[in-house]
Design a protein around this motif. Sequence first.
Motif, PDB file in Angstrom:
ATOM      1  N   HIS A 564       0.813  -1.216   0.000  1.00 44.53           N
ATOM      2  CA  HIS A 564       0.000   0.000   0.000  1.00 44.53           C
ATOM      3  C   HIS A 564       0.849   1.270   0.000  1.00 44.53           C
ATOM      4  N   ALA A 565       2.166   1.147   0.273  1.00 42.90           N
ATOM      5  CA  ALA A 565       3.048   2.310   0.302  1.00 42.90           C
ATOM      6  C   ALA A 565       3.785   2.529  -1.021  1.00 42.90           C
ATOM      7  N   GLN A 566       3.529   1.688  -2.015  1.00 41.55           N
ATOM      8  CA  GLN A 566       4.206   1.831  -3.297  1.00 41.55           C
ATOM      9  C   GLN A 566       3.639   3.004  -4.089  1.00 41.55           C
ATOM     10  N   VAL A 567       4.515   3.717  -4.773  1.00 42.13           N
ATOM     11  CA  VAL A 567       4.110   4.892  -5.554  1.00 42.13           C
ATOM     12  C   VAL A 567       3.515   4.442  -6.883  1.00 42.13           C
ATOM     13  N   ARG A 568       2.308   4.926  -7.189  1.00 39.34           N
ATOM     14  CA  ARG A 568       1.596   4.511  -8.399  1.00 39.34           C
ATOM     15  C   ARG A 568       1.629   5.547  -9.507  1.00 39.34           C
ATOM     16  N   ARG A 569       1.739   6.796  -9.148  1.00 37.59           N
ATOM     17  CA  ARG A 569       1.800   7.864 -10.146  1.00 37.59           C
ATOM     18  C   ARG A 569       2.832   8.903  -9.713  1.00 37.59           C
ATOM     19  N   VAL A 570       3.409   9.599 -10.681  1.00 34.92           N
ATOM     20  CA  VAL A 570       4.432  10.593 -10.366  1.00 34.92           C
ATOM     21  C   VAL A 570       4.237  11.856 -11.193  1.00 34.92           C
ATOM     22  N   GLN A 571       4.646  12.964 -10.621  1.00 35.02           N
ATOM     23  CA  GLN A 571       4.779  14.224 -11.340  1.00 35.02           C
ATOM     24  C   GLN A 571       6.260  14.577 -11.326  1.00 35.02           C
ATOM     25  N   LEU A 572       6.873  14.661 -12.506  1.00 31.71           N
ATOM     26  CA  LEU A 572       8.297  14.935 -12.614  1.00 31.71           C
ATOM     27  C   LEU A 572       8.527  16.437 -12.759  1.00 31.71           C
ATOM     28  N   LEU A 573       9.494  16.965 -12.016  1.00 31.52           N
ATOM     29  CA  LEU A 573       9.786  18.392 -11.988  1.00 31.52           C
ATOM     30  C   LEU A 573      11.281  18.618 -12.143  1.00 31.52           C
ATOM     31  N   LEU A 574      11.648  19.787 -12.642  1.00 29.08           N
ATOM     32  CA  LEU A 574      13.063  20.117 -12.810  1.00 29.08           C
ATOM     33  C   LEU A 574      13.508  21.295 -11.946  1.00 29.08           C
ATOM     34  N   THR A 575      12.570  22.126 -11.521  1.00 27.05           N
ATOM     35  CA  THR A 575      12.936  23.281 -10.697  1.00 27.05           C
ATOM     36  C   THR A 575      12.997  22.881  -9.234  1.00 27.05           C
ATOM     37  N   PRO A 576      14.170  23.004  -8.595  1.00 25.92           N
ATOM     38  CA  PRO A 576      14.307  22.569  -7.196  1.00 25.92           C
ATOM     39  C   PRO A 576      13.459  23.410  -6.247  1.00 25.92           C
ATOM     40  N   TRP A 577      13.126  22.832  -5.122  1.00 23.00           N
ATOM     41  CA  TRP A 577      12.472  23.550  -4.025  1.00 23.00           C
ATOM     42  C   TRP A 577      13.576  24.171  -3.187  1.00 23.00           C
ATOM     43  N   THR A 578      13.543  25.472  -3.031  1.00 21.04           N
ATOM     44  CA  THR A 578      14.647  26.188  -2.398  1.00 21.04           C
ATOM     45  C   THR A 578      14.144  27.153  -1.327  1.00 21.04           C
ATOM     46  N   LEU A 579      15.114  27.737  -0.602  1.00 20.14           N
ATOM     47  CA  LEU A 579      14.788  28.810   0.332  1.00 20.14           C
ATOM     48  C   LEU A 579      14.195  29.999  -0.402  1.00 20.14           C
ATOM     49  N   ASP A 580      14.776  30.317  -1.565  1.00 22.34           N
ATOM     50  CA  ASP A 580      14.356  31.512  -2.299  1.00 22.34           C
ATOM     51  C   ASP A 580      12.922  31.419  -2.800  1.00 22.34           C
ATOM     52  N   ASN A 581      12.485  30.219  -3.208  1.00 26.04           N
ATOM     53  CA  ASN A 581      11.103  30.123  -3.679  1.00 26.04           C
ATOM     54  C   ASN A 581      10.137  29.710  -2.572  1.00 26.04           C
ATOM     55  N   GLY A 582      10.647  29.710  -1.333  1.00 27.13           N
ATOM     56  CA  GLY A 582       9.778  29.513  -0.177  1.00 27.13           C
ATOM     57  C   GLY A 582       9.347  28.100   0.100  1.00 27.13           C
ATOM     58  N   LEU A 583      10.006  27.107  -0.515  1.00 32.94           N
ATOM     59  CA  LEU A 583       9.567  25.720  -0.361  1.00 32.94           C
ATOM     60  C   LEU A 583      10.495  24.881   0.510  1.00 32.94           C
ATOM     61  N   LEU A 584      11.552  25.494   1.045  1.00 28.03           N
ATOM     62  CA  LEU A 584      12.441  24.812   1.992  1.00 28.03           C
ATOM     63  C   LEU A 584      12.570  25.644   3.250  1.00 28.03           C
ATOM     64  N   THR A 585      12.724  24.974   4.379  1.00 32.07           N
ATOM     65  CA  THR A 585      13.093  25.681   5.600  1.00 32.07           C
ATOM     66  C   THR A 585      14.590  25.966   5.538  1.00 32.07           C
ATOM     67  N   PRO A 586      15.101  26.844   6.404  1.00 36.42           N
ATOM     68  CA  PRO A 586      16.547  27.132   6.380  1.00 36.42           C
ATOM     69  C   PRO A 586      17.431  25.929   6.675  1.00 36.42           C
ATOM     70  N   THR A 587      16.874  24.872   7.281  1.00 40.41           N
ATOM     71  CA  THR A 587      17.672  23.663   7.486  1.00 40.41           C
ATOM     72  C   THR A 587      17.400  22.635   6.389  1.00 40.41           C
ATOM     73  N   MET A 588      16.882  23.124   5.261  1.00 40.15           N
ATOM     74  CA  MET A 588      16.713  22.346   4.033  1.00 40.15           C
ATOM     75  C   MET A 588      15.679  21.229   4.148  1.00 40.15           C
ATOM     76  N   LYS A 589      14.683  21.429   5.001  1.00 37.48           N
ATOM     77  CA  LYS A 589      13.550  20.515   5.054  1.00 37.48           C
ATOM     78  C   LYS A 589      12.459  21.050   4.137  1.00 37.48           C
ATOM     79  N   VAL A 590      11.780  20.136   3.453  1.00 35.91           N
ATOM     80  CA  VAL A 590      10.715  20.539   2.533  1.00 35.91           C
ATOM     81  C   VAL A 590       9.498  21.003   3.320  1.00 35.91           C
TER      82      VAL A 590
END
Length: 614
Positions: A564-590
């Motif tokens: 039940h934990a296996q991934v069935r569908r994916v969305q592929l992305l190229l732009t990283p999640w960063t501090l600058d775009n507000g998607l990471l904490t300063p300790t690099m957690k998503v």
Amino acid sequence: MKTSLDRRADLIPIETAGTLSGLFRERVARTPDLTAYRQFDETCGQWSSLNWGEMAERVGRWQRALADLDLAPGARVAVQLRNGVEWVCYEQAALALGLVVVPLYPNDTPGNVAYILADSGSQALLIGSLNQWRMLGARRTVFPELRQVICLEDAARADVPFEGPPDVVCVADWLNREGAVHGDHDADPSDPATLVYTSGTTGRPKGVMLSHHNILWNAAAQLEMVPTYHDDILLSFLPLSHAFERTLGYYLPMMAGSCVAYARSLQTLGEDLMTIRPTALISVPRVYEKAYARIQAKLEREGRIARALFRQAIAIGWLRFLAAQGRGAEIGFVDRMLWQLLRPLVADKVLARLGGRLRIAISGAAPLSEPVARCFIGLGLNLLEGYGLTEASPTIAGNRTEDNVPGSAGLPIPGAEVRLAANGELLARSPGVMLGYWKRPEETRQAIDSDGWLHTGDIAEMRQGRIYIRGRIKDILVMSSGEKIPAGDLEQTIAADPLFEQALVVGEGKPFVTALLVLEPGAWESLAKEFSSDPADPSTLQNQRVKRAVISRLGHLLRDFPAHAQVRRVQLLLTPWTLDNGLLTPTMKVKREEVLERFKAQVDALYAGHTIVV
């Protein structure tokens, strides 16, 4: 030759220090000529050093200037600056006057900084650049208590003068004043020393009140587990605004008399490692994981022989580690001979990229994946994993060199107690537990129960006294079927693969698991070419053959997880999640909630029609 005892002769006890500013004064008195800090001087393009005596002179100038603001003991003063000597001088000057320091992340958003300045009631702010204030100043009505802004950059260079209040002054002008240094405030060890605002992945940050004694006790407990010496040099690159770096990378070295070198930036970290050649390194798992991914990508390019030699080196190195820990038999003659060949050929070359003389490396702030830990430990790196949180100043548990079990958070640090609640939540009690949340008494009562137990919010197991973190309570996703998914474990396993830069799994209230995956550019280029597709073409990310290949790859990575934990569908992305775009904490957690909100349309599309991609 100095013995370990000699090298630790100037270890400063908590009782002698009393307070954090007392620790600084005692260090200056004991070893004024010992090198305290190294920092890159951009004006002359080279590294410079300061001893403790020179640091005392600088702190005195800062203290004289800060005292002229006539702030009452207990007043809050903020700092938004990258790591450096100026950060230390400002804090030590503030602490000596009985002020409470509010650290801000250098790359934090103006909106979040404005919120913290307002919530804390900070009356002074030290910043690095005029541009920081230019973006923040537009919100100054939000934090009316701020009286003084001190900037490392000369305010006279601004194209448009800054209108007060608050007053904006250049550090050079601010420090250029005459007069005697004001006497130190006689603080109590139980007084608040700092408000550290948690950078949690959801919601507004809360100000964690830590006392002088909280932090001193934690640093001293760490030194019992990880001996540190005068001749150690640490390379500091995690933000000093985070409790992990503040206690272990700033106050612990001060207590031991070690030198701290401040890295120029994350982008130049590799070069700085080679220049400084530190003996100790404090980091978060993402740094080790990225290094591991680069190694794997390089091996892919070098071919089968290189990969075979590397695997053999790791395997023998791991057996050597187990034998040294008393958990395995001594390696045989053949393996000993092979290690003599593979060490210079493989292990030493990798460790040379970390400076070549690391005595100890510590990983904290999040769990370290097993393949990454096994790789570096197998290569001979003394890599120790620990566990803690800001509310505990921050360390609760850790591994020791002679008793290291990778994959675990180790044993409670000396003087700390831990136990599991009925729901599996880890509870902790120690002299390092915070005074409470600033102006949030109800949330303080929720975090610390009537018996003094801190509720960490982490699910854990305990085996033979060791702590194994299994994820955050809030990171356990409950599917529509009622099955539970350990999101953090899945994401950690996926991110260990060199194809994936970042991963976030989705499944709360859903019929199956999907994932948002940020791809590593070089590995993505190779994969796309396998399917005769253009990696630069956005449509390639939606190619169903490519997606099926990625899902198959995930199936191999997650083979030890239930169906039940296996991934069935994916969305592929190229732009990283960063501090600058507000998607990471300063300790690099998503930031899970922010990512899900940003990619809501893509997530909705993954579940459209409830059709499973196979």
